[in-house]
Scaffold this active site. Structure first.
Site, short mmCIF file in Angstrom:
data_model
loop_
_atom_site.label_atom_id
_atom_site.label_comp_id
_atom_site.label_asym_id
_atom_site.label_seq_id
_atom_site.Cartn_x
_atom_site.Cartn_y
_atom_site.Cartn_z
N GLU A 158 5.45 -6.08 -2.76
CA GLU A 158 4.14 -6.46 -3.27
C GLU A 158 4.02 -5.89 -4.69
O GLU A 158 4.20 -4.68 -4.87
CB GLU A 158 3.03 -5.90 -2.40
N ARG A 178 12.48 3.79 8.21
CA ARG A 178 12.14 4.08 6.82
C ARG A 178 12.79 5.38 6.34
O ARG A 178 13.17 6.22 7.14
CB ARG A 178 10.63 4.21 6.65
N LYS A 188 0.46 5.38 -2.90
CA LYS A 188 0.03 4.91 -4.22
C LYS A 188 -1.35 5.47 -4.57
O LYS A 188 -1.60 5.88 -5.71
CB LYS A 188 0.00 3.38 -4.23
#
Length: 804
Positions: free
Chosen positions: A264, A492, A502
């Site tokens: 994204e 992950r 973020k």
């Protein structure tokens, strides 16, 4: 051990009559759901009291129970399948898989005729029939097979096993027949069928360190050769409800692997994304395939052009070249048309519920309450279609209407099947590519799998937080009857001792705790790059960790160990002084000037040499001089001798001066070049004062440490901001370095590293070197023609003061 429970006794008797043995019984009793499912099944069927059941039948029943442990047996469908096994109608694992799929997707009672057709009941394959069917398929696809030769074996076999009636044939017979007929058509294998030859390794130069052995070269692809990635399906191995879809897919891809990296564009990538990039691009490259870079740009309110640019640059910096750069927005029109198609198939509806109402439908808080259908779910198809067009035409504001998929909110235990949102209204910022053209935008859950289908992705590889999404991913492709890629999930990569959110990094930036998103103390990939960590070291780190379905929680120190090992073999050495004090060698003349040839890397002459001037005045680091000597101190002190690296003779300190604050400002010494040479106990680095040679070169050195004090900064009761390490950076504005830095800068990168082979893409950080006894450094983007700024990449060895 206690007495067995009645349930255990009951299952023990049932397993004995099925001939399943003790091991399957123990495995079943470990899982409450499987135990309950077996109890229901054995209660609803009749088995001979004296055994006599074929063990193969028992194994098939076990497969049925395991696959339906979450389904429940109240509607009788599971027992229907079990009885079909006992009656000899279902005889293979392929038939069991088809039967389970049928009952899971069937609403209402089982249609026996439909069930038999879907599960291949009554279809028998003799060797002659297998031969005939294989021959017909090969004849139909002869031109493609002749072109691909033996590379066509796997796609051919997979298609026959998944998209034709031959899926009900004995697998061994089918494989043998495909082998035989291909050999007859193509003849013996020749050079056209040989795998690509590996390029021969260049012989090592004399004196080169042999740390990078043959075994290490082989292991560079270890992550693709073993474990999770080695076990993935081959192209063509993902089952389709419309067999022709697979044929079209294989024709479009030539049977090659196609993957995609779909970020994204709403922020900067972090170290965890390096694993996703390496897996998707690396897996495709390893198998001779291709990987798309596809931006998931379906939320214009959060997307900015700088993120698109940064993502592409990071992918290329890591050494990967996208097959194509695409955007979800490339497909907006096609996605919209498929959304209308979904409504027309009665698989989608327009919902006007609030977020709170939708949450209640899904069980409320923690999804533990009763679930119920939306009141709009069964509105007429034409009404939903018109309402969707009203959304498109701007007649609704955000949150007033949405398109939801008509999945299985009542029957499925998977939240990703609870009528997910497919389209919503957004009227904020214009889209960066389509402007104000669209008022409705597809969600990730709708867009992702369809774009994978459009781009003929063979392996949709993602992290395990999307494991529940696999079912909805498959559901949507099947509902629209389009090609369905195969999603598979890996764990992950997470680093402890830092943060990657973020939102939280944005607070660090806005609060001036760090200089920006690329501050070298952060673990965004732009920060890692600026810090000077080579792309090859990141790839080596991911490869060392391997790929599994478990999340990796790795300490920063382990990451730095890999970086340190990588740099040790790839960067030149220079002498640098962080806090210089001058040494005046009194018995050398004022105009004394010598030059020594020093290799950039010890024992590796192929990296070249450079000249180091030596004069009457040299600088050493303040930490290398002590006013009072001691037995355990081996560097410079009054009356004590020490060696200067690469200088033939030692120097001995004779006196020193101090300023009013008590700081040593100058040391006087003698050059001990007469008499018998005595080897010093240690050597220290130095840089001379030789203006005619441009020495010293003045630099600003930034030594970064871990930004946070603990391994889990978010656990700090006063917030992660309270966990910031006050000593995370030390700046030496008056550091100096030898003149060899100019040659290192000119020849950067050292050597050409993956991702930096094109010098037009190599930034200042590609100028890396080891400052002897200080650490590994790289040039920072704040550098100017007049002043160099350096970042410490890592220390020479692990700091003992760091958290374990």
């Amino acid at each position: 051990m206690g007495e067995p429970t009645p349930e255990e006794v009951f299952l023990t008797g049932g397993f004995a009559r099925l001939g399943l043995g003790e091991k399957p019984l123990k495995e079943a009793l470990k899982n409450k759901k499987i135990t309950a499912a077996w109890t229901e099944v054995l209660s609803d069927i009749k088995l001979p009291e004296d055994g006599g059941v074929d063990p193969k039948v028992g194994a098939l029943l076990s497969a049925v129970v395991t696959a339906t442990k979450d389904v429940g047996g109240a509607d009788g469908k599971r027992v229907f399948v079990v009885n079909a096994v006992l009656d000899g109608k279902l005889k293979s694992n392929a038939q069991i898989e088809a039967a389970v799929k049928y009952i899971k997707g069937r609403k209402g009672d089982v249609d026996v005729t439909e069930f038999d057709k879907e599960c291949g009941v009554g279809i028998e394959f003799t060797l002659e029939k297998v031969e005939k069917e294989v021959r017909a398929y090969i004849e139909e696809h002869k031109s493609t097979i002749l072109e691909q030769r033996y590379k066509a074996f796997t796609p051919t076999l997979v298609t026959l096993k998944t998209a034709t009636d031959l899926r009900w044939a004995p697998p061994a017979d089918l494989k043998k027949e495909v082998d035989t007929q291909l050999a007859t058509l193509l003849g013996p294998k020749d050079e056209r069928d040989a795998p690509p030859k590996k390029q021969p390794k260049a012989p090592a130069a004399a004196g080169t360190k042999l740390a990078k052995t043959e075994n290490e070269d082989i292991s560079k692809n270890r992550m693709f050769e073993e474990g999770f990635l080695a076990g993935l399906h081959r192209p063509g191995g993902n089952e389709q409800i419309i067999p022709a879809n697979m044929e079209a897919h294989l024709k479009a891809t030539g049977g090659r692997v196609f993957t995609r990296f779909p970020p994204e564009p709403n922020g900067y990538l972090h170290i965890g994304h390096s694993k996703a990039i390496t897996i998707n691009f690396g897996f495709a490259r390893y198998h001779g395939g291709e990987c798309y870079l596809r931006y998931d740009d379906t939320n214009p309110e959060a997307e900015e052009e700088r993120y698109f640019t940064a993502i592409r640059e990071i992918v290329e910096w890591l050494g990967f070249q996208p097959y194509k750069i695409t955007h979800a927005s490339d497909h907006f029109q096609r996605l919209y048309e498929l959304a209308e198609d979904l409504i027309k198939r009665d698989k989608g509806y327009i919902c006007h519920c609030t977020a709170e109402e939708v949450n209640l439908q899904r069980g409320g808080k923690d999804n533990r309450g009763p679930r119920f259908e939306c009141k709009h779910r069964n509105r007429p198809i034409e009404e939903s279609l018109q309402e969707f067009r009203n959304m498109r035409d701007g007649k609704y504001k955000p949150k007033e209407a949405m398109l939801r998929m008509k999945q299985d909110i009542l029957g499925s235990g998977n939240p990703q099947m609870w009528d997910l949102t497919a389209y919503r209204v957004l009227d904020g910022a214009p889209h960066h590519r389509t402007g104000d053209e669209w008022k409705v935008y597809p969600t990730y859950d709708f867009t992702h799998c369809l774009c994978d289908s459009f781009e003929n992705i063979s392996h949709s590889l993602c992290t395990t937080e999307f494991i529940n999404s696999r079912e909805s991913y498959d559901w949507l492709c099947n509902a629209l009857e389009i090609y369905r890629p195969q999603q598979r999930e890996y764990g992950r990569l997470n680093l402890t001792g830092t943060i990657m959110s973020k939102r939280k990094i944005a607070k660090l930036v806005s609060g001036s705790y760090v200089r920006g998103w690329d501050d070298p103390r952060l673990y965004t990939l732009v920060a890692i790059r600026r810090r000077g960590i080579p792309p090859g070291a990141i790839l080596a780190f991911v490869n060392e960790l391997g790929v599994t379905t478990a999340h990796s929680y790795v300490q920063i120190k382990r990451f730095e160990q890999t970086v340190r090992r990588y740099l040790e073999e790839t960067v030149p050495r220079l002498m640098m002084i962080l806090d210089p004090i001058p040494i005046i060698i009194e018995n050398l003349p004022e105009d004394h000037l010598e030059e020594f040839s020093v290799p950039f890397m010890p024992n590796d002459i192929k990296l070249g040499e450079h000249m180091v001037p030596f004069t009457r005045k040299v600088y050493i680091d303040r930490s290398d001089f002590r006013e009072e000597d001691s037995a355990d101190y081996f560097r410079l002190a009054p009356g004590k001798s020490v060696g200067l690296l690469k200088v033939p003779s030692t120097i001995r300190a004779t006196s020193y001066t101090k300023d009013e604050a008590g700081n040593v400002t100058e040391v006087r010494a003698e050059y001990e070049n007469t008499g018998k040479f005595k080897k010093p106990k240690t050597y220290i680095q130095w840089v001379c004062d030789a203006p005619s040679k441009g020495s010293p070169v003045r630099v600003e050195a930034r030594l970064t440490n871990q930004l946070f004090k603990s391994e889990n900064p978010e656990d700090n009761p006063d917030s992660y901001l309270a966990d910031i390490n006050p000593d995370s950076e030390h700046v030496y504005k008056n550091a100096i370095i030898e003149t060899g830095i100019h040659e290192v800068h000119r020849r950067a990168p050292w050597p050409e590293l993956e991702g930096e082979k094109n010098s037009s893409k190599a930034g200042p950080e590609s100028c890396r070197f080891q400052a002897l006894r200080v650490g590994y450094f790289a040039l920072d983007s704040d550098s100017t023609d007049d002043r160099l700024v350096l970042n410490r990449i890592v220390t020479l060895k692990e700091d003992a003061g760091k958290n374990a």
